[in-house]
Design an enzyme around this catalytic site. Sequence first.
Site, PDB file in Angstrom:
ATOM      1  N   GLU A   1      -1.535   1.807  -5.185  1.00  0.00           N
ATOM      2  CA  GLU A   1      -1.113   3.216  -5.194  1.00  0.00           C
ATOM      3  C   GLU A   1      -2.282   4.125  -5.564  1.00  0.00           C
ATOM      4  OE1 GLU A   1      -1.576   1.985  -8.639  1.00  0.00           O
ATOM      5  OE2 GLU A   1      -0.801   4.018  -8.872  1.00  0.00           O
TER       6      GLU A   1
ATOM      7  N   ASP B   1     -10.643   3.490  -2.759  1.00  0.00           N
ATOM      8  CA  ASP B   1     -11.203   2.316  -2.082  1.00  0.00           C
ATOM      9  C   ASP B   1     -12.647   2.055  -2.497  1.00  0.00           C
ATOM     10  OD1 ASP B   1      -8.808   2.254  -0.858  1.00  0.00           O
ATOM     11  OD2 ASP B   1      -9.578   2.371   1.187  1.00  0.00           O
TER      12      ASP B   1
ATOM     13  N   GLY C   1      -4.530   4.365  -7.721  1.00  0.00           N
ATOM     14  CA  GLY C   1      -4.905   4.805  -9.072  1.00  0.00           C
ATOM     15  C   GLY C   1      -4.083   5.952  -9.596  1.00  0.00           C
ATOM     16  N   ASN C   2      -2.822   6.038  -9.135  1.00  0.00           N
ATOM     17  CA  ASN C   2      -1.989   7.153  -9.584  1.00  0.00           C
ATOM     18  C   ASN C   2      -1.123   6.825 -10.791  1.00  0.00           C
ATOM     19  OD1 ASN C   2      -2.403   9.707  -8.031  1.00  0.00           O
ATOM     20  ND2 ASN C   2      -2.421   8.170  -6.409  1.00  0.00           N
TER      21      ASN C   2
ATOM     22  N   ASP D   1       0.827  -1.203   0.000  1.00  0.00           N
ATOM     23  CA  ASP D   1       0.000   0.000   0.000  1.00  0.00           C
ATOM     24  C   ASP D   1       0.872   1.268   0.000  1.00  0.00           C
ATOM     25  OD1 ASP D   1      -2.491   1.086  -0.094  1.00  0.00           O
ATOM     26  OD2 ASP D   1      -3.103   0.518   1.926  1.00  0.00           O
TER      27      ASP D   1
HETATM   28  C1  GAL Z   1      -6.123   1.493   2.033  1.00  0.00           C
HETATM   29  C2  GAL Z   1      -6.281   0.493   0.915  1.00  0.00           C
HETATM   30  C3  GAL Z   1      -7.348  -0.486   1.333  1.00  0.00           C
HETATM   31  C4  GAL Z   1      -6.937  -1.166   2.612  1.00  0.00           C
HETATM   32  C5  GAL Z   1      -6.648  -0.120   3.697  1.00  0.00           C
HETATM   33  C6  GAL Z   1      -6.060  -0.748   4.941  1.00  0.00           C
HETATM   34  O1  GAL Z   1      -5.116   2.390   1.695  1.00  0.00           O
HETATM   35  O2  GAL Z   1      -6.628   1.155  -0.273  1.00  0.00           O
HETATM   36  O3  GAL Z   1      -7.555  -1.427   0.304  1.00  0.00           O
HETATM   37  O4  GAL Z   1      -5.798  -1.940   2.364  1.00  0.00           O
HETATM   38  O5  GAL Z   1      -5.735   0.837   3.224  1.00  0.00           O
HETATM   39  O6  GAL Z   1      -5.730   0.192   5.914  1.00  0.00           O
END
Ligand code: GAL
Length: 569
Positions: free
Chosen positions: A194, A216, A196-197, A159
């Site tokens: 990332e 998300d 969608g960047n 992430d």
């Molecule tokens: C976000 C990510 C989610 C999930 C979440 C966990 O950044 O896009 O899919 O992994 O963090 O904290």
Amino acid sequence: MRMKIIVFAIGLFAFGFCAQAEGQKETRRIYENELVRTPPMGWNSWNHFAKEIDEDLIKKIADAMVESGMKDAGYEFLVLDDAWMAPERDENGRLMGDTDRFPSGMKALGEYIHGKGLKFGIYEDRGHSTCQKLPGSLDHETVDMATFAEWGVDYLKLDSCFAENNGRLTTDDYRIYKEAIIAAGRPIVLSMSEFGNGGWAWDGKDIGHLWRTSGDIRPTMGSVYNCAETSAGDSRSHPAFNGLWQFAGPGHWNDPDMLQVGNLPEPIQDRAHFSLWCILAAPLMAGNDLRNMSDATRDILTAPEVIAINQDPRAIQGYKVHVDGDLEIYNKPLHDGATAVLLLNKGTEAADISVTWDSIGLSGKQPVRDLWARKDLGSFKGAFTASDLPQHGTMLIKVGRPGSKLVPVAAPLAPEKYMPPLNGDAYLSDLCYIWKKGGNPPKSDRNSQGDKIVIDGTEYAKGLGCRANIAVMYKVNRRADRFQAIVGFDDAHTGEGGGRFRVLNEDWFGRDVLFDSGKMAPGDPPQTVDIDIRHVDCLYLSFESDKGRRERSDALGNWANACVTSPPR
Ligand code: GAL
């Protein structure tokens, strides 16, 4: 802009130079020939359980993945998302599972998952912390990848929370992990989260196996359709691309986020969501509670002929062939000579949707099979109509005779439409941007209101007209030497709003700012941009409200005469 007459010899020289510059870019792919040649399938803890995960739950999910038929249907990766780890590293600086919730440790859990014939996936973050403020991998890349290899990890979702503080371009950042994974010696699928960047734009396929195209996903149809549009529509790239399908293929996938099937209110919504992810060759990472799923949910997630479309070995991401308001038709040519077609009604009124064979590369009389009902519907001449589809209603059909010659695929957008020529001279307004963020995409050779570009009384025939906030990325591919433009407010801007023009190398995570106008107020004189971009693969232009990236503004800003140039070689 200086326009060149290119003589043959110069052209050849320029070609040689640029081919070399482009050739310096990395092309070795991570375990390319072994992993996820069709989209990954699995389960991930986040969409249903968020932080509430522990070893007992994960083991029960592993059991359920086998007993429910998910494993037999092709789901293999069981991925623990954020919040599996202890708040501190151990005394050797290694990650550990949270000792209360994972008392047996992560290696033992991995063994349990492997014992079920499944593969073990885990989450980390390339920032100093994960999104849930647990230890991130920044400055621990090598040791963390080695730890994961030792634990038997097969899939890593990496992430990007806090990665804007890393001081590294996204590509450089993810490459460090790619190399650390290779050095650790265990094939691990690298899922680049990332947000969608632009993974497709900066050649994410040379670094990992999948990249997020969206923010998300949430368990609502609005969110499902928005996420789908990041991969299938023009919410992330220039409309000329018709979605991101041309960037997907064996071992590298567009990821519009994980599945909410089973978390949506009605099966008809689950079917629409699953049909879209299958036609888009999206990763199928289930996100529901597998221990308590209804028969309806299980039947959707395990529908064999629908999954076969997603997993088709020709590995083509489907694309839209027709849009009429809320009615959409997608086409995904298959390896066996037939093609898969999705007919979808997103609107509130029931509707008939007809697909014509000429729009999907076929003609004459063709057999049609309903893939959800697993039923042959007969042969149809020239077209097929799905009647009376309600809101979120879908028909997913297979058209054509297996064994016939391959159905042709649409032509991808040619590189000269979105990259400058090898000798480097081009107005950006003559190229398609490869990524965008923000409501109003720039207008080519017009101000944002559609009129001529005028700054301080001077009219410009070429340029990009913007309204804050908007960011766009152009794929210059290290082909050009300089980026030049004149930035300022359009004379039609009568509002109060100020703005700020910035040019970055790649995306905003890297914070590699090549030009910054500072905050400009209406009436301020224009500024000249003239910067070296020989090292730049993706050129990122942003016109922000002076109040920041998230604030709306009435400011009309122009990148007049925006062009990339190279001296004669
Ligand atoms: C976000 C990510 C989610 C999930 C979440 C966990 O950044 O896009 O899919 O992994 O963090 O904290």
